[in-house]
Design an enzyme around this catalytic site. Structure first.
Site, PDB file in Angstrom:
ATOM      1  NE  ARG B  50      -3.318  -1.924   3.163  1.00 28.83           N
ATOM      2  CZ  ARG B  50      -4.230  -1.892   4.100  1.00 28.83           C
ATOM      3  NH1 ARG B  50      -4.416  -0.790   4.814  1.00 28.83           N
ATOM      4  NH2 ARG B  50      -4.953  -2.955   4.361  1.00 28.83           N
ATOM      5  CG  ASP B  52       1.704   6.395   2.878  1.00 30.94           C
ATOM      6  OD1 ASP B  52       0.783   5.596   3.111  1.00 30.94           O
ATOM      7  OD2 ASP B  52       2.607   6.660   3.695  1.00 30.94           O
ATOM      8  NE  ARG B 198       6.420   9.629   4.029  1.00 32.87           N
ATOM      9  CZ  ARG B 198       5.129   9.951   4.086  1.00 32.87           C
ATOM     10  NH1 ARG B 198       4.205   9.086   3.686  1.00 32.87           N
ATOM     11  NH2 ARG B 198       4.761  11.129   4.537  1.00 32.87           N
TER      12      ARG B 198
END
Lengths: 245, 245
Positions: B50, B52, B198
């Site tokens: 998934r 972002d 991140r």
């Protein structure tokens, strides 16, 4: 009153070229709008070149006269705060009063990027021209070698342009190389006719696929006939990358 | 009924990530919409990850069951005709019935690009994270070396995630290099917690500026405390580049 030379770069995808126009947004317009806020006066800038809609610039020079008090070293950050993300100032200096960004150029370099991969690269959809056909780079380089030099480039000017008798230009170099799935053209010349780089690229792509014979270039050039040259490659693959004064 | 493995790539700038959502456009949605037109049946695809909102993929794998008659070799062109310019299919093959694009991944590689130039590059505004501060790459590489290995990465997971007791992952490699004005992170791991890449990048940038000591990483990791790690670097710099099964 001082004469300022401003260096910038822009992603041209969202703009109708450099030059101010009615009813559509251009880079000159957004630069002048930012300048008005920063310099607190209405300013008209002179660009080094009129880039077409969708053409990009990794280096673009313009100049303007102003009585502003903002020091040059503060200009990039001050301007960038006012500019959209796709236009960006990288330098500013005070130059001689007679400096003219358009008329004083000695040479300019353009780069043209062709996406020659099997499938269109989504990351370069607005930054390269997708052309998935097999290209003979050796043939293209031979053809390119005929373009280098001082010639009447009338055959490489968009039809309808009005420059009769003033179509001689000097191409200093014209390189064609492959980098992964991209074919990259780099051209340096003392000046360019309207659409000249894009027509050169279209003509060389026709040589690459075999549609045009590599050794016919001298003949095509001397014909001065736009119908003998290739198609005008799309604006999105074109970058102004260097301007020398 | 066959199980198809579809390979694609996408510029995520315009999408709210991969996973289908109500009231916003996602990559899964546009892929399923194109697939419905090509396969003439309603199909749900399973993605490998998934991603972002704003995250990009240079390689993304999904699978789906279908009774369609379109041969695999025709799928890329057939799909690309239906897809928007920023999503693009590069391959299709029939795989074992039990192949699952998400659960069967052995490892994935992510690349993170930081625009470390003095002025924001207009060409990478949506493709890199602009961070113009001076970075000590040697310190960052030392810190990175502590992250490589099998650890509980709870400190590198977005707070609010619910994975207690299942936060151990193995990072095979984590490289930091400079290329012109960009600093590029490349990470390979068997799996990733939510926002893990991140947060790793944000933590390493804090090490690069001196805000965090390079040798504090083992301590930070073992604290399992999200408050000890750095900021979550922006989605736009992140690319999924490889998925291995």
């Amino acid at each position: 009153m001082a004469n300022y030379k401003l260096t910038l770069r822009y992603d041209g995808a969202a703009y109708h070229g450099w030059q101010r126009q009615k009813n559509c947004i251009t880079v000159q317009q957004v630069v002048e709008r930012a300048l008005k806020k920063v310099a607190k006066e209405r300013i008209t800038v002179t660009g080094c070149s009129r880039t077409d809609a969708g053409v990009h610039a990794k280096k673009f020079v313009c100049n303007f006269q102003s009585e502003m008090t903002v020091p040059c070293r503060k200009m990039p950050l001050a301007m960038n705060r006012m500019l959209p993300y796709d236009v960006n100032v990288t330098g500013c200096e005070i130059v001689d009063d007679d400096f003219h960004a358009q008329f004083d150029t000695k040479w300019k370099r353009y780069v043209y990027i062709v996406d020659n991969g099997e499938y269109k690269n989504p990351f370069t959809a607005k930054y390269a021209y997708y052309y998935p056909y097999k290209l003979n780079l050796t043939a293209m380089r031979t053809a390119a070698s005929y373009i280098v030099g001082t010639h009447d480039f009338a055959a490489f000017m968009a039809s309808g342009s009005n420059l009769k008798g003033h179509t001689v230009r000097t191409v200093f170099s014209l390189n064609v190389k492959r980098r992964a799935n991209e074919v990259i053209f780099t051209i340096e010349a003392d000046g360019y006719l309207y659409n000249m780089v894009r027509i050169i690229v279209g003509t060389l792509l026709d040589v690459g696929t075999g549609k045009t014979d590599r050794h016919s270039l001298p003949d095509i050039i001397s014909s001065a006939d736009r119908k003998r040259t290739g198609f005008t490659a799309a604006a999105r693959g074109l970058y102004l990358t260097e301007v020398e004064y």
